[in-house]
Design a protein around this motif. Sequence first.
Motif, PDB file in Angstrom:
ATOM      1  N   LEU A  68       0.831  -1.202   0.000  1.00 52.58           N
ATOM      2  CA  LEU A  68       0.000   0.000   0.000  1.00 52.58           C
ATOM      3  C   LEU A  68       0.866   1.253   0.000  1.00 52.58           C
ATOM      4  N   LYS A  69       1.938   1.243   0.789  1.00 51.06           N
ATOM      5  CA  LYS A  69       2.843   2.390   0.828  1.00 51.06           C
ATOM      6  C   LYS A  69       3.578   2.556  -0.500  1.00 51.06           C
ATOM      7  N   ALA A  70       4.011   1.447  -1.079  1.00 49.96           N
ATOM      8  CA  ALA A  70       4.708   1.521  -2.365  1.00 49.96           C
ATOM      9  C   ALA A  70       3.782   2.006  -3.473  1.00 49.96           C
ATOM     10  N   SER A  71       2.492   1.724  -3.343  1.00 51.04           N
ATOM     11  CA  SER A  71       1.545   2.117  -4.394  1.00 51.04           C
ATOM     12  C   SER A  71       1.375   3.628  -4.484  1.00 51.04           C
ATOM     13  N   THR A  72       1.829   4.370  -3.463  1.00 52.78           N
ATOM     14  CA  THR A  72       1.722   5.829  -3.524  1.00 52.78           C
ATOM     15  C   THR A  72       2.575   6.399  -4.656  1.00 52.78           C
ATOM     16  N   LEU A  73       3.597   5.656  -5.068  1.00 55.14           N
ATOM     17  CA  LEU A  73       4.424   6.090  -6.197  1.00 55.14           C
ATOM     18  C   LEU A  73       3.774   5.780  -7.539  1.00 55.14           C
ATOM     19  N   GLY A  74       2.818   4.856  -7.526  1.00 56.28           N
ATOM     20  CA  GLY A  74       2.245   4.407  -8.781  1.00 56.28           C
ATOM     21  C   GLY A  74       3.154   3.379  -9.446  1.00 56.28           C
ATOM     22  N   PHE A  75       2.577   2.649 -10.405  1.00 56.39           N
ATOM     23  CA  PHE A  75       3.351   1.611 -11.076  1.00 56.39           C
ATOM     24  C   PHE A  75       4.554   2.201 -11.800  1.00 56.39           C
ATOM     25  N   GLY A  76       4.351   3.340 -12.450  1.00 58.46           N
ATOM     26  CA  GLY A  76       5.459   3.977 -13.160  1.00 58.46           C
ATOM     27  C   GLY A  76       6.570   4.415 -12.223  1.00 58.46           C
ATOM     28  N   GLY A  77       6.195   4.895 -11.033  1.00 57.44           N
ATOM     29  CA  GLY A  77       7.209   5.306 -10.063  1.00 57.44           C
ATOM     30  C   GLY A  77       8.017   4.140  -9.554  1.00 57.44           C
ATOM     31  N   VAL A  78       7.346   3.006  -9.304  1.00 54.33           N
ATOM     32  CA  VAL A  78       8.061   1.809  -8.840  1.00 54.33           C
ATOM     33  C   VAL A  78       9.028   1.317  -9.920  1.00 54.33           C
ATOM     34  N   VAL A  79       8.565   1.323 -11.180  1.00 56.57           N
ATOM     35  CA  VAL A  79       9.437   0.910 -12.284  1.00 56.57           C
ATOM     36  C   VAL A  79      10.630   1.852 -12.400  1.00 56.57           C
ATOM     37  N   GLU A  80      10.389   3.132 -12.204  1.00 60.89           N
ATOM     38  CA  GLU A  80      11.481   4.108 -12.282  1.00 60.89           C
ATOM     39  C   GLU A  80      12.521   3.850 -11.205  1.00 60.89           C
ATOM     40  N   VAL A  81      12.052   3.522 -10.000  1.00 58.78           N
ATOM     41  CA  VAL A  81      12.986   3.177  -8.920  1.00 58.78           C
ATOM     42  C   VAL A  81      13.762   1.919  -9.274  1.00 58.78           C
ATOM     43  N   ALA A  82      13.073   0.923  -9.815  1.00 62.45           N
ATOM     44  CA  ALA A  82      13.720  -0.353 -10.130  1.00 62.45           C
ATOM     45  C   ALA A  82      14.785  -0.216 -11.203  1.00 62.45           C
ATOM     46  N   LEU A  83      14.610   0.738 -12.114  1.00 64.39           N
ATOM     47  CA  LEU A  83      15.528   0.870 -13.237  1.00 64.39           C
ATOM     48  C   LEU A  83      16.699   1.812 -12.956  1.00 64.39           C
ATOM     49  N   GLN A  84      16.773   2.337 -11.753  1.00 58.95           N
ATOM     50  CA  GLN A  84      17.927   3.164 -11.402  1.00 58.95           C
ATOM     51  C   GLN A  84      19.186   2.298 -11.411  1.00 58.95           C
ATOM     52  N   PRO A  85      20.292   2.773 -11.993  1.00 58.55           N
ATOM     53  CA  PRO A  85      21.508   1.944 -12.101  1.00 58.55           C
ATOM     54  C   PRO A  85      21.988   1.402 -10.765  1.00 58.55           C
ATOM     55  N   ARG A  86      21.941   2.225  -9.721  1.00 57.12           N
ATOM     56  CA  ARG A  86      22.407   1.759  -8.411  1.00 57.12           C
ATOM     57  C   ARG A  86      21.501   0.660  -7.863  1.00 57.12           C
ATOM     58  N   ASN A 119      30.429  -2.628   1.113  1.00 61.28           N
ATOM     59  CA  ASN A 119      29.297  -1.746   0.808  1.00 61.28           C
ATOM     60  C   ASN A 119      29.647  -0.665  -0.209  1.00 61.28           C
ATOM     61  N   VAL A 120      30.345  -1.064  -1.258  1.00 58.90           N
ATOM     62  CA  VAL A 120      30.716  -0.137  -2.325  1.00 58.90           C
ATOM     63  C   VAL A 120      29.582  -0.104  -3.343  1.00 58.90           C
ATOM     64  N   PRO A 121      28.986   1.075  -3.610  1.00 64.99           N
ATOM     65  CA  PRO A 121      27.905   1.133  -4.604  1.00 64.99           C
ATOM     66  C   PRO A 121      28.355   0.582  -5.947  1.00 64.99           C
ATOM     67  N   TYR A 122      27.446  -0.129  -6.597  1.00 63.79           N
ATOM     68  CA  TYR A 122      27.649  -0.745  -7.914  1.00 63.79           C
ATOM     69  C   TYR A 122      28.592  -1.956  -7.868  1.00 63.79           C
ATOM     70  N   LEU A 123      29.159  -2.264  -6.705  1.00 66.58           N
ATOM     71  CA  LEU A 123      30.090  -3.392  -6.611  1.00 66.58           C
ATOM     72  C   LEU A 123      29.695  -4.391  -5.534  1.00 66.58           C
ATOM     73  N   SER A 124      29.557  -3.931  -4.302  1.00 67.50           N
ATOM     74  CA  SER A 124      29.279  -4.855  -3.195  1.00 67.50           C
ATOM     75  C   SER A 124      28.198  -4.312  -2.272  1.00 67.50           C
ATOM     76  N   GLU A 125      27.295  -3.521  -2.816  1.00 65.47           N
ATOM     77  CA  GLU A 125      26.196  -2.972  -2.021  1.00 65.47           C
ATOM     78  C   GLU A 125      24.953  -3.823  -2.225  1.00 65.47           C
ATOM     79  N   ILE A 126      24.360  -4.304  -1.128  1.00 63.16           N
ATOM     80  CA  ILE A 126      23.166  -5.134  -1.214  1.00 63.16           C
ATOM     81  C   ILE A 126      21.917  -4.261  -1.111  1.00 63.16           C
ATOM     82  N   THR A 127      20.821  -4.764  -1.611  1.00 61.86           N
ATOM     83  CA  THR A 127      19.583  -3.994  -1.624  1.00 61.86           C
ATOM     84  C   THR A 127      19.057  -3.679  -0.227  1.00 61.86           C
ATOM     85  N   PRO A 128      19.107  -4.607   0.753  1.00 63.85           N
ATOM     86  CA  PRO A 128      18.671  -4.227   2.110  1.00 63.85           C
ATOM     87  C   PRO A 128      19.409  -3.018   2.664  1.00 63.85           C
TER      88      PRO A 128
END
Length: 261
Positions: free
Chosen positions: A21-39, A205-214
């Motif tokens: 429900l909280k994630a839906s405040t961004l809308g489907f397009g917003g969630v996709v935009e977050v998912a497609l960020q390179p980091r 915890n190096v971004p793009y190398l050893s950073e985990i999603t949590p």
Amino acid sequence: MTATLVALAVVVLAPLAALLLKASTLGFGGVVEVALQPRVLASLRVTFGMAIAAALVDLVFGLCVAWTLTRYAFPGRRLLDAMVDLPFALPTAVAGIALSTLYAPNGWLGAVLAKVGVKVAYTPWGILVALVFVGLPFVVRTVEPIIATLEREQEEASATLGATRLSTLWRVVIPELTPALLTGVALAFARGVGEYGSVIFIAGNVPYLSEITPLLIVVKLEEYDYAGATALAAIMLAIAFVMLLAINAAQSWTRRSLVHV
């Protein structure tokens, strides 16, 4: 049944519903935009890639440990059996500190590996080591009871018919253990995806190398980006659900195959 369903709804379904429900405040397009960020893509690749790799490593070594504990009697067997459960009882932060100390460039194992040009701590390899450590007991404890119930007469009959030990293992033993092995792999994978404490100490915890999603979720929470954090959590939930569903489908297929055989 009512009490079970109510408990399931309160403990599991309600938090997941609040997350979606909280994630839906961004809308489907917003969630996709977050998912497609390179980091974000890099962190998802590290998180799920290392979780899958660790689960496969646990599959091999967990089977070996379970087989040894079940089929052989040797000095120190009880101690080894107790040590298998250590990751269950050990706080994840303590495990992370211990592993990073051990595999650091000046650690006991890290110093030896550094001499041959191998660096484990503060690299993706460190993540793999941590996830293998925390996931191994799931495979061992899932497979161990099944090995104990296997009838040795089938293995003896296979040997009598001229099969080699490896052929007997592959054609007689492994098919019987496959559902339990898949269950252990699923549990190890799920633990690896959600692992945080033991990983952040050894990953670097190096971004793009050893950073985990949590960790990236925690970063967004510290930046008060609650919608972005819940969107990341929803993405992880969706990917993990699909992968676990595929593993469960494979379990069902193997069980039906064994019944038909």
